[in-house]
Scaffold this motif. Structure first.
Motif, PDB file in Angstrom:
ATOM      1  N   ILE A 419      71.515 103.064  40.883  1.00  0.00           N
ATOM      2  CA  ILE A 419      71.619 102.525  39.628  1.00  0.00           C
ATOM      3  C   ILE A 419      70.698 101.304  39.211  1.00  0.00           C
ATOM      4  O   ILE A 419      70.134 101.217  38.182  1.00  0.00           O
ATOM      5  N   VAL A 420      70.637 100.511  40.161  1.00  0.00           N
ATOM      6  CA  VAL A 420      69.931  99.210  39.883  1.00  0.00           C
ATOM      7  C   VAL A 420      68.363  99.522  39.821  1.00  0.00           C
ATOM      8  O   VAL A 420      67.788  98.892  39.188  1.00  0.00           O
ATOM      9  N   LYS A 421      67.949 100.636  40.503  1.00  0.00           N
ATOM     10  CA  LYS A 421      66.466 100.927  40.369  1.00  0.00           C
ATOM     11  C   LYS A 421      66.339 101.655  38.861  1.00  0.00           C
ATOM     12  O   LYS A 421      65.245 101.239  38.273  1.00  0.00           O
ATOM     13  N   ASP A 422      67.269 102.363  38.469  1.00  0.00           N
ATOM     14  CA  ASP A 422      67.214 102.980  37.209  1.00  0.00           C
ATOM     15  C   ASP A 422      67.137 101.886  36.009  1.00  0.00           C
ATOM     16  O   ASP A 422      66.245 102.111  35.086  1.00  0.00           O
ATOM     17  N   ILE A 423      68.060 100.989  36.308  1.00  0.00           N
ATOM     18  CA  ILE A 423      68.080 100.036  35.271  1.00  0.00           C
ATOM     19  C   ILE A 423      66.815  98.929  35.211  1.00  0.00           C
ATOM     20  O   ILE A 423      66.335  98.619  34.296  1.00  0.00           O
ATOM     21  N   THR A 424      66.552  98.679  36.355  1.00  0.00           N
ATOM     22  CA  THR A 424      65.126  97.897  36.417  1.00  0.00           C
ATOM     23  C   THR A 424      63.879  98.674  36.108  1.00  0.00           C
ATOM     24  O   THR A 424      63.046  98.023  35.298  1.00  0.00           O
ATOM     25  N   THR A 425      63.896  99.893  36.275  1.00  0.00           N
ATOM     26  CA  THR A 425      62.553 100.600  35.436  1.00  0.00           C
ATOM     27  C   THR A 425      62.774 100.669  34.318  1.00  0.00           C
ATOM     28  O   THR A 425      61.640 100.480  33.374  1.00  0.00           O
ATOM     29  N   VAL A 426      63.867 100.598  33.597  1.00  0.00           N
ATOM     30  CA  VAL A 426      63.943 100.741  31.718  1.00  0.00           C
ATOM     31  C   VAL A 426      63.642  99.206  31.534  1.00  0.00           C
ATOM     32  O   VAL A 426      62.815  98.949  30.547  1.00  0.00           O
TER      33      VAL A 426
END
Length: 430
Positions: A419-426
């Protein structure tokens, strides 16, 4: 909550009384003559008792005193409001006066030229408000909105159910919270009510855990660096998974809404769960959503989000926000005077008396009657740090991804690392 202050606000079912209102009518083409006929299109999310009739009465009183002004009210449920406002703002036609939680969403509206700079207009009276309440509506030293309510998120709990489970005091640490949840569950009681479908209520848990583990600086740094893929954020997800592993939520929580008859607030108000993590509006929505329409009354208690052993944050740092109003770019002249009227001491006292609003006007604080609301107000007043809801503090796309990712974490479809990777991508794409 995105409101979320969630929303973070009085939420509930959008009743038939909300009425029909065409988006095409958002813009105001009327003359700028302050004495000419004017219609103020007002959208708010206090669409249930007790604030729905209070706002309506204030609008009627204003119309009576200003015969050239009509206030067209559109009460909306929180999520419906956000969807409808997005459509209106994308069309460049915001309502004249509309619900706002400030932060990143308001900043984008400012950059798009959709809201008015009201700094000079409110200067004569903005000093009567609590400074902390105005901060989310202040961008680059200019004021673009006015808060009518300010508060924080914390745990609301059923004292009788705690006693039945043999719990003598609210938990002060995360470890104690997990133990409390287990004891409640072993007593045959649902520990926590959660509106899994709406996502924003679950983001409260992760956000608070980040605050307790990494401190406020971790959240500020992530907002600046656009990087959430750090040990503190991952640890917050891991701690939340500890709670989820206990299966603490009510049956079918992933499909549950917040303010519906079988939703999170009703589950609490009807005594169906021992706790919920929610903002200062919780008691009022519990009552309006409950079968009795009275809620838990004196059985309801409040305690701050627990500390986390070894964390950089403390339990005196709070997470929350307020509810306020922004003024649309084409709003008629009477809009600012009407807004001022809503924030008059007498009207703030009326709002506070309902128990649904913690007033922002300093002189209206004496109208807070509910014992729990007094605890919330005093906790907020003594807070050593404050963090706005993440789905409001960050740009809308980032806030939405936070909500989506936490929902996936709670549902078990994503890990804390994912989830932290997904949030960082956005965040990096903004």
């Amino acid at each position: 909550m995105t409101a979320h202050l969630s929303r973070r606000s009085l939420l509930g079912l959008a009743g038939a009384s909300a009425g029909a209102f065409l988006l095409a009518g958002c813009g105001n083409d009327e003359s700028a003559d302050p004495d000419g006929p004017q219609t103020i299109n007002w959208w708010h999310i206090q669409n249930t008792e007790p604030m729905l009739p209070v706002w309506a009465a204030m609008a009627k009183e204003y119309e009576t005193a200003h015969t050239n002004v009509k206030v067209a009210i559109q009460p909306l449920e929180n999520e419906a409001f956000k969807t409808k406002l997005t459509t209106a703002t994308q069309a460049g036609s915001p309502p004249d006066l509309f619900q706002s939680w400030g932060g990143g969403v308001l900043k984008q509206q400012i950059e798009a030229g959709l809201v008015k700079d009201i700094t000079d207009d409110v200067k004569p009276w903005i000093g009567s408000l609590l400074p902390v309440s105005v901060e989310p509506y202040t961008v680059d030293g200019k004021i673009y909105g006015v808060p009518f309510d300010v508060g924080m998120v914390g745990f609301w709990y059923n004292k009788e159910l705690f006693t039945r489970a043999g719990i003598t005091a609210p938990p002060a640490t995360w470890g104690e919270l997990l133990t409390t949840v287990s004891k409640i569950k072993n007593a045959g009681i649902t520990p926590i009510a959660l509106a899994g479908k709406e996502k924003w209520p679950a983001h409260f848990y992760w956000s608070y855990l980040v605050m307790r583990i990494g401190g406020l600086d971790a959240l500020k740094k992530a907002g600046t660096d656009h990087n959430f893929d750090t040990p503190d954020f991952i640890a917050a997800g891991a701690r939340l998974k500890e709670l989820v592993a206990l299966s603490p939520f009510q049956k079918d929580f992933l499909a549950a809404e917040y303010g519906s008859p079988d939703g999170q607030a009703a589950t609490m108000g009807n005594g169906g769960a021992a706790m919920e993590l929610m903002g200062q509006w919780a008691p009022a929505v519990q009552a309006s959503s409950s079968t009795s329409k009275k809620g838990l009354g004196d059985t309801l208690g409040f305690f701050p989000f627990p500390s986390v052993d070894g964390g950089k944050g403390t339990s005196t740092e709070v997470f929350g926000g307020g509810n306020g109003f922004a003024v649309g770019k084409d709003a008629p002249p009477a809009t600012l005077d009407f807004l001022k009227t809503l924030l008059e001491v007498a009207n703030q006292r009326k709002s506070a008396t309902t128990g649904a609003v913690l007033p922002t006007v300093k002189d209206a604080a004496d109208a807070i009657a509910d014992a729990n609301n007094k605890v919330v107000a005093s906790t907020l007043a003594s807070a050593t740090g404050f963090q706005l809801y993440l789905d409001q503090a960050y740009p809308p796309a980032v806030g939405q991804q936070v909500n989506d990712s936490i929902a996936e974490l709670v549902a078990g479809s994503k890990t804390p690392e994912q989830i932290v990777k997904d949030i960082t991508t956005v965040a990096k794409s903004q």
